[in-house]
Enzyme design. Structure first.
Site, mmCIF file in Angstrom:
data_model
loop_
_atom_site.group_PDB
_atom_site.id
_atom_site.type_symbol
_atom_site.label_atom_id
_atom_site.label_comp_id
_atom_site.label_asym_id
_atom_site.label_seq_id
_atom_site.Cartn_x
_atom_site.Cartn_y
_atom_site.Cartn_z
ATOM 1 N N GLY A 239 18.181 30.340 14.496
ATOM 2 C CA GLY A 239 19.402 30.588 15.271
ATOM 3 C C GLY A 239 19.400 31.960 15.907
ATOM 4 O O GLY A 239 18.547 32.296 16.735
ATOM 5 N N GLY A 240 20.367 32.781 15.504
ATOM 6 C CA GLY A 240 20.470 34.133 16.054
ATOM 7 C C GLY A 240 19.229 34.955 15.780
ATOM 8 O O GLY A 240 18.863 35.843 16.572
ATOM 9 N N GLY B 256 -2.306 31.615 49.116
ATOM 10 C CA GLY B 256 -1.065 32.144 48.546
ATOM 11 C C GLY B 256 -1.328 32.958 47.289
ATOM 12 O O GLY B 256 -0.593 33.903 46.983
ATOM 13 N N ALA B 257 -2.386 32.604 46.588
ATOM 14 C CA ALA B 257 -2.706 33.350 45.369
ATOM 15 C C ALA B 257 -3.207 34.753 45.703
ATOM 16 O O ALA B 257 -2.966 35.699 44.964
ATOM 17 C CB ALA B 257 -3.740 32.584 44.549
#
Ligand SMILES: CCC(=O)SCCNC(=O)CCNC(=O)[C@H](O)C(C)(C)COP(=O)(O)OP(=O)(O)OC[C@H]1O[C@@H](n2cnc3c(N)ncnc32)[C@H](O)[C@@H]1OP(=O)(O)O
Length: 486
Positions: free
Chosen positions: A137-138, A374-375
């Protein structure tokens, strides 16, 4: 304020006792309690790691399994705020069942205040989490909000434990499968460092703290006049795979290990998650640098949704703390396909573009073999504001490989060719295309690559470019942003 640790009747120390744990992490005799140990479930101290001041908080796993109540959360918040005030790293040692069930919403409020303190500290001081046992959890989201998560083999990080999973979903799963280092190292990306045991978790944390908080200066006098020929580590054939980590280890300074052997100073983060990109911290000419490198050994070095996101977060962490970047490029492009599009390669790839373009630390790029499409843009190109861009001789900088480009540009001509002539025609057209488009020479001519360098001068050229940028700015200018867990 120092402390004596109660011993059991057999005289042995309780290994879950937070006072035992912080002492194992910190320099001998450097522990100073921020508050005396109590039954709040958390313990906090000041101390030193190789002489560098740090603040440490630790779950008290001897009380309610380290669960977090209001008072314990107050201790953690105070520790984090102290670290921010004193501008030193803050390290959390976690072993906790999360919010104290018996305290109800008050405990939830306390955990929320811990999260808020971590976010206030984000990008201001390094935050390292060391998970030593269950962290539910936390206690799972706490580490996830920090910069680096180290996990011991017994660490189990999950939102809810196996009992809740079974009662809500009917799924039977054990704690290791649900939140062990295997899952978080390979699938979720929560874990940055897998330690061999609890002692190794402290050792790795000490090294990382030294790299982050004792960054030092780049001193060119520490480098040999003629460095190693790093290109000799690459295969002769341009298309053959190799492990970029051999280049990274050789490029960075060595360091003396505790067993007095020389080892590389490189501390790799998240090695098994998004492995076509290698990220980590090390020293170059004495100063800490962040390394971001394509790894042709995995997916041929392609960028994909996960590796782009991994690099983006690392770049932002380095930028937050003023750590300059070395970017090693050998990338054929983005990994194509439906799976990648579904997995958000556009959205997650955009994080990488944003992270580089936003970074104000010096950042130097070296193209080893190829940088396509694009790389090429995404890997700290000139357009994104690289401090310097170097390339090794014969490196290719292009929209795509010449072979692939002519397959598109001359599709009809190739289809019309006789089958036994097609391959030779393809090769000839590719060679013509490469000459016409210009490769790395054209990249130098238009100023997107500064210089083609001798591979044996790599260390010196990269270090000199970073040092010059730091000197021009009058120091390392850290980005003014937090380190959101992307
Ligand atoms: C912010 C939102 C939240 O944090 S909600 C958190 C809710 N927490 C959970 O769902 C986890 C509850 N705990 C568990 O499932 C298990 O204790 C886990 C964490 C898996 C650890 O198991 P295991 O290693 O076997 O330890 P254990 O169960 O023997 O526990 C040791 C003692 O600690 C206690 N404990 C544990 N968690 C809590 C808690 N959240 N609040 C209060 N007490 C807790 C256990 O009851 C156990 O106590 P005892 O030793 O039997 O007296």
């Amino acid at each position: 304020m120092t402390t004596t640790i109660p011993r059991s009747e057999t005289g042995s120390e309780n290994t879950r006792d937070p006072r035992v744990r912080v002492r194992k992490l910190l320099d001998q005799d450097s522990v100073e309690e921020l508050r005396p140990a109590d039954d709040s479930g958390a313990y906090a101290v000041r101390g030193q790691i190789t002489g560098l001041p740090v603040v440490v908080y630790c779950s008290d796993a001897t009380t309610m399994g380290g669960a977090m109540g209001t008072a314990g959360c107050d201790h953690i918040v105070a520790a984090i705020d102290t670290a921010v005030r004193e501008r030193c790293p803050v390290i959390g040692l976690w072993h906790s069942g999360g919010a104290r069930l018996g305290e109800g919403v008050q405990a939830l409020d306390g955990v929320g205040r811990v999260f808020a303190a971590m976010v206030r500290a984000s990008g201001k001081v390094p935050q390292i989490s060391v998970v030593l046992g269950p962290a539910a959890g936390g206690a799972a989201y706490g580490p996830a909000l920090t910069d680096i998560v180290v996990m011991a083999p017994e660490a189990r990080v999950f939102v809810t434990g196996p009992d809740v999973v079974r009662s809500v979903t009917g799924q039977a799963v054990d704690m290791v499968t649900l939140g062990g280092p295997e899952l978080h190292g390979k699938d979720s990306g929560v874990m940055h460092v897998a330690a061999d045991d609890e002692a190794d978790a402290y050792l790795r944390t000490r090294r990382l703290t030294g790299l982050l908080a004792g960054a030092g200066d780049i001193d060119l006098d520490l480098l040999p006049e003629h460095g190693p020929d790093l290109r000799a580590l690459l295969p002769d054939e341009a298309r053959r795979a190799y492990d970029i980590r051999s280049v990274v280890h050789e490029m960075l300074d060595p360091t003396i290990s505790p067993d007095a052997e020389l080892r590389s100073s490189f501390e790799e983060l998240q090695p098994r998650w998004g492995p076509s990109m290698v990220v980590g911290l090390g020293r170059l000419a004495g100063g800490t640098v962040g390394v971001v490198a394509n790894n042709p050994l995995r997916l041929a070095g392609c960028l994909d949704s996960v590796s782009a996101e991994k690099a983006a977060r690392f770049i932002r962490m380095c930028d937050s703390f003023g750590i300059p970047l070395v970017v090693l490029v050998d990338v054929p492009g983005y990994l194509p396909g439906l799976g990648q599009e579904r997995g958000g390669v556009v959205r997650r790839g955009a994080k990488l573009l944003h992270a580089f373009a936003e970074a104000t630390v010096p950042r130097v790029t070296l193209v080893l073999r190829k940088a396509y499409g694009g790389a090429y843009v995404a890997m700290n190109s000139r357009a994104l504001g690289a401090t310097a861009v170097f390339a090794w001789p014969q490196a290719e900088v292009a929209v795509m490989s010449a072979q692939a480009a002519v397959g598109i540009l001359h599709r009809r001509q190739l289809a019309a060719a006789a089958e036994d002539e097609r391959e030779a025609l393809h090769d000839r057209l590719a060679a013509e295309h490469a000459r016409a488009v210009g490769g790395v020479d054209r990249a130098v001519a238009i100023g997107v690559v500064d210089e083609v360098i001798d591979p044996a001068s790599t260390q010196r050229r990269l270090a000199a470019a970073l040092a010059a940028a730091i000197a021009t700015r009058g120091g390392n200018s850290a980005g003014r942003h937090g380190n959101i867990p992307l």
